[in-house]
Enzyme design. Structure first.
Site, PDB file in Angstrom:
ATOM      1  N   ARG A 198       0.856  -1.185   0.000  1.00  0.00           N
ATOM      2  CA  ARG A 198       0.000   0.000   0.000  1.00  0.00           C
ATOM      3  C   ARG A 198       0.893   1.236   0.000  1.00  0.00           C
ATOM      4  O   ARG A 198       2.080   1.158   0.308  1.00  0.00           O
ATOM      5  CB  ARG A 198      -0.918   0.004   1.229  1.00  0.00           C
ATOM      6  CG  ARG A 198      -1.852  -1.203   1.308  1.00  0.00           C
ATOM      7  CD  ARG A 198      -2.666  -1.163   2.589  1.00  0.00           C
ATOM      8  NE  ARG A 198      -3.599  -2.284   2.683  1.00  0.00           N
ATOM      9  CZ  ARG A 198      -3.318  -3.464   3.210  1.00  0.00           C
ATOM     10  NH1 ARG A 198      -2.101  -3.690   3.715  1.00  0.00           N
ATOM     11  NH2 ARG A 198      -4.228  -4.426   3.259  1.00  0.00           N
TER      12      ARG A 198
ATOM     13  N   LYS B  35      -1.826  -2.729   7.634  1.00  0.00           N
ATOM     14  CA  LYS B  35      -3.245  -2.615   7.934  1.00  0.00           C
ATOM     15  C   LYS B  35      -3.653  -3.714   8.916  1.00  0.00           C
ATOM     16  O   LYS B  35      -3.305  -4.876   8.736  1.00  0.00           O
ATOM     17  CB  LYS B  35      -4.065  -2.732   6.642  1.00  0.00           C
ATOM     18  CG  LYS B  35      -5.541  -2.414   6.823  1.00  0.00           C
ATOM     19  CD  LYS B  35      -6.254  -2.400   5.489  1.00  0.00           C
ATOM     20  CE  LYS B  35      -7.728  -2.029   5.655  1.00  0.00           C
ATOM     21  NZ  LYS B  35      -8.432  -2.001   4.344  1.00  0.00           N
TER      22      LYS B  35
ATOM     23  N   HIS C 144      -3.253   2.768  -5.446  1.00  0.00           N
ATOM     24  CA  HIS C 144      -3.776   1.480  -5.009  1.00  0.00           C
ATOM     25  C   HIS C 144      -4.063   0.549  -6.186  1.00  0.00           C
ATOM     26  O   HIS C 144      -4.112  -0.671  -6.014  1.00  0.00           O
ATOM     27  CB  HIS C 144      -5.043   1.677  -4.181  1.00  0.00           C
ATOM     28  CG  HIS C 144      -5.262   0.592  -3.162  1.00  0.00           C
ATOM     29  ND1 HIS C 144      -4.439   0.418  -2.067  1.00  0.00           N
ATOM     30  CD2 HIS C 144      -6.190  -0.390  -3.077  1.00  0.00           C
ATOM     31  CE1 HIS C 144      -4.866  -0.616  -1.351  1.00  0.00           C
ATOM     32  NE2 HIS C 144      -5.913  -1.127  -1.952  1.00  0.00           N
TER      33      HIS C 144
ATOM     34  N   ARG D 181      -1.411  -2.020  -6.564  1.00  0.00           N
ATOM     35  CA  ARG D 181      -1.548  -3.194  -5.684  1.00  0.00           C
ATOM     36  C   ARG D 181      -2.519  -4.202  -6.284  1.00  0.00           C
ATOM     37  O   ARG D 181      -2.264  -5.410  -6.271  1.00  0.00           O
ATOM     38  CB  ARG D 181      -2.014  -2.725  -4.318  1.00  0.00           C
ATOM     39  CG  ARG D 181      -2.289  -3.832  -3.299  1.00  0.00           C
ATOM     40  CD  ARG D 181      -2.610  -3.198  -1.947  1.00  0.00           C
ATOM     41  NE  ARG D 181      -3.254  -4.124  -1.023  1.00  0.00           N
ATOM     42  CZ  ARG D 181      -2.611  -4.938  -0.195  1.00  0.00           C
ATOM     43  NH1 ARG D 181      -1.293  -4.967  -0.199  1.00  0.00           N
ATOM     44  NH2 ARG D 181      -3.276  -5.727   0.628  1.00  0.00           N
TER      45      ARG D 181
ATOM     46  N   HIS E 209      -3.805 -10.127   3.496  1.00  0.00           N
ATOM     47  CA  HIS E 209      -5.240 -10.257   3.708  1.00  0.00           C
ATOM     48  C   HIS E 209      -5.516 -11.253   4.828  1.00  0.00           C
ATOM     49  O   HIS E 209      -4.929 -12.337   4.869  1.00  0.00           O
ATOM     50  CB  HIS E 209      -5.938 -10.731   2.424  1.00  0.00           C
ATOM     51  CG  HIS E 209      -5.998  -9.690   1.365  1.00  0.00           C
ATOM     52  ND1 HIS E 209      -6.218  -9.973   0.038  1.00  0.00           N
ATOM     53  CD2 HIS E 209      -5.856  -8.337   1.430  1.00  0.00           C
ATOM     54  CE1 HIS E 209      -6.214  -8.856  -0.664  1.00  0.00           C
ATOM     55  NE2 HIS E 209      -5.994  -7.851   0.154  1.00  0.00           N
TER      56      HIS E 209
ATOM     57  N   TYR F  70      -9.647 -10.850  -7.028  1.00  0.00           N
ATOM     58  CA  TYR F  70      -8.749 -10.636  -8.162  1.00  0.00           C
ATOM     59  C   TYR F  70      -8.860 -11.729  -9.220  1.00  0.00           C
ATOM     60  O   TYR F  70      -8.251 -11.615 -10.287  1.00  0.00           O
ATOM     61  CB  TYR F  70      -7.302 -10.534  -7.671  1.00  0.00           C
ATOM     62  CG  TYR F  70      -7.090  -9.368  -6.738  1.00  0.00           C
ATOM     63  CD1 TYR F  70      -7.221  -8.057  -7.190  1.00  0.00           C
ATOM     64  CD2 TYR F  70      -6.778  -9.569  -5.401  1.00  0.00           C
ATOM     65  CE1 TYR F  70      -7.041  -6.983  -6.341  1.00  0.00           C
ATOM     66  CE2 TYR F  70      -6.589  -8.505  -4.536  1.00  0.00           C
ATOM     67  CZ  TYR F  70      -6.731  -7.219  -5.011  1.00  0.00           C
ATOM     68  OH  TYR F  70      -6.556  -6.158  -4.161  1.00  0.00           O
TER      69      TYR F  70
END
Length: 346
Positions: A156, A181, A293, A296, A319, A328
């Protein structure tokens, strides 16, 4: 905007005690509360700003004198009149929740029942390899290196900018992301094509650091209370930013040891990278909305297209749930979920 203190006045005929500092204003209390719990400076600024907007919207009434109707009215105003995104409205609600529950200590059951804006499910914007190549060809300087790093590692924007020297491992070709995150650490790949450019970047960063040390400065911001535990660690080379700002600035948060506002060299501003992405996309004539972003998203999609396991991609992205990574897969193989249109079969 400051609010009057809510402390009760001294009883009639009884003078106030001299030499005692007045209690902090509400927004200052909120700021102190956030810093005590190690919230990031960006979260602090956002939450305090939403509390300020909420108070101004209701003509400077104190939050203790308001309730569910006022919170609903403010959130409805954001959605109906300001047309803000659902994520923005939910951030405003989270800030008000923090204000009431944590700062004011008011356990209000109605606050949990305030309507939560439903975030629409959008497919991510993904660039093709040719578009990425064209985009990177139109980047330059430090922002250009950050852009290449984001596509090559899946970082990120703030994760890339907050990289420290000790987190880049050239021998093992890996980068360690600290406090990403969800406050999680993870390891991702260091592209071989970026080893030489990153080493050159570190040489420039070291020159800046040595210049700051010669001027009696060079103290970088350390996470939590490490500056107290290790008094000289903030001057060590290992803790310096990989992408330091070309200019020094005064840190808005006081030093944990002295309480003074120190002049530091922060990392590169995110706005410079965002601007670099926009300009590169414009010059490359990419007809898609391109933001940092998006790189990414493209990193994850291109790895899956290359045949890498989705669990591996999940770990590289950080994640918590593989279902987040599954989004994705929408561009794998052919477009339209790999279906051959009957028109093409004619």
């Amino acid at each position: 905007m400051t609010l009057p203190p809510r402390s009760a006045p001294a009883p009639s005929g009884q003078p106030e005690v001299e030499g005692t500092a007045p209690p902090p204003k509400l927004l200052d209390r909120m700021r102190i509360h956030l810093r005590t719990r190690h919230y990031s400076i960006r979260t602090e600024e956002a939450y305090v700003d939403w509390a300020r907007r909420f108070i101004l919207f209701h003509r400077k009434r104190h939050p203790q004198d308001m309730g569910a109707a006022e919170v609903e009215a403010f959130l409805s105003y954001l959605a109906v009149e300001r047309h803000v995104a659902a994520s923005t409205q939910n951030q405003a609600k989270a800030a008000l929740l923090y204000l009431y529950k944590q700062v004011l200590g008011m356990d209000l059951p109605w606050l949990d029942e305030v309507i939560q804006a439903k975030r629409p499910k959008r497919l991510p914007v993904v660039l093709t390899p040719a578009e990425v190549r064209s985009l990177l060809m139109h980047t330059e300087g430090t922002p250009g290196l950050v852009i290449q790093l984001m596509y090559g590692t899946g970082l990120r924007l703030m994760e890339a900018l907050r990289l420290r020297v000790k987190d880049v491992e050239f021998a093992r070709r890996e980068i360690t992301v600290r406090e990403g995150k969800g406050n999680k650490d993870r390891v991702t790949v260091l592209p071989e094509n970026l080893i030489a450019p990153l080493q050159a970047q570190l040489q420039k960063a070291r020159a800046l650091h040595e210049k700051d040390l010669a001027a009696g400065l060079g103290r970088v911001l350390l996470p939590h209370a490490l500056a107290v535990k290790y008094p000289n660690a903030d001057q060590a080379w290992a803790w310096q930013w990989v992408f330091p700002s070309p200019v020094r600035s005064t840190d808005p948060r006081p030093d944990v040891r002295t309480g003074e506002l120190l002049e530091r060299r922060h990392h590169v501003y995110p706005e410079s990278v965002q601007r670099g992405v926009r300009e590169a996309a414009r010059r490359a004539e990419i007809a898609k909305p391109v933001s940092p972003h998006v790189l990414r998203h493209s990193f994850a999609t291109h790895l899956l297209q290359a045949g890498y396991d989705i669990r591996t991609v999940q770990e590289l992205l950080g994640h918590a749930d593989v279902s987040t990574t599954m989004i994705y897969t929408h561009v794998l193989n052919k477009g339209g979920r790999g279906i051959l249109s009957p028109l093409d079969a004619l």
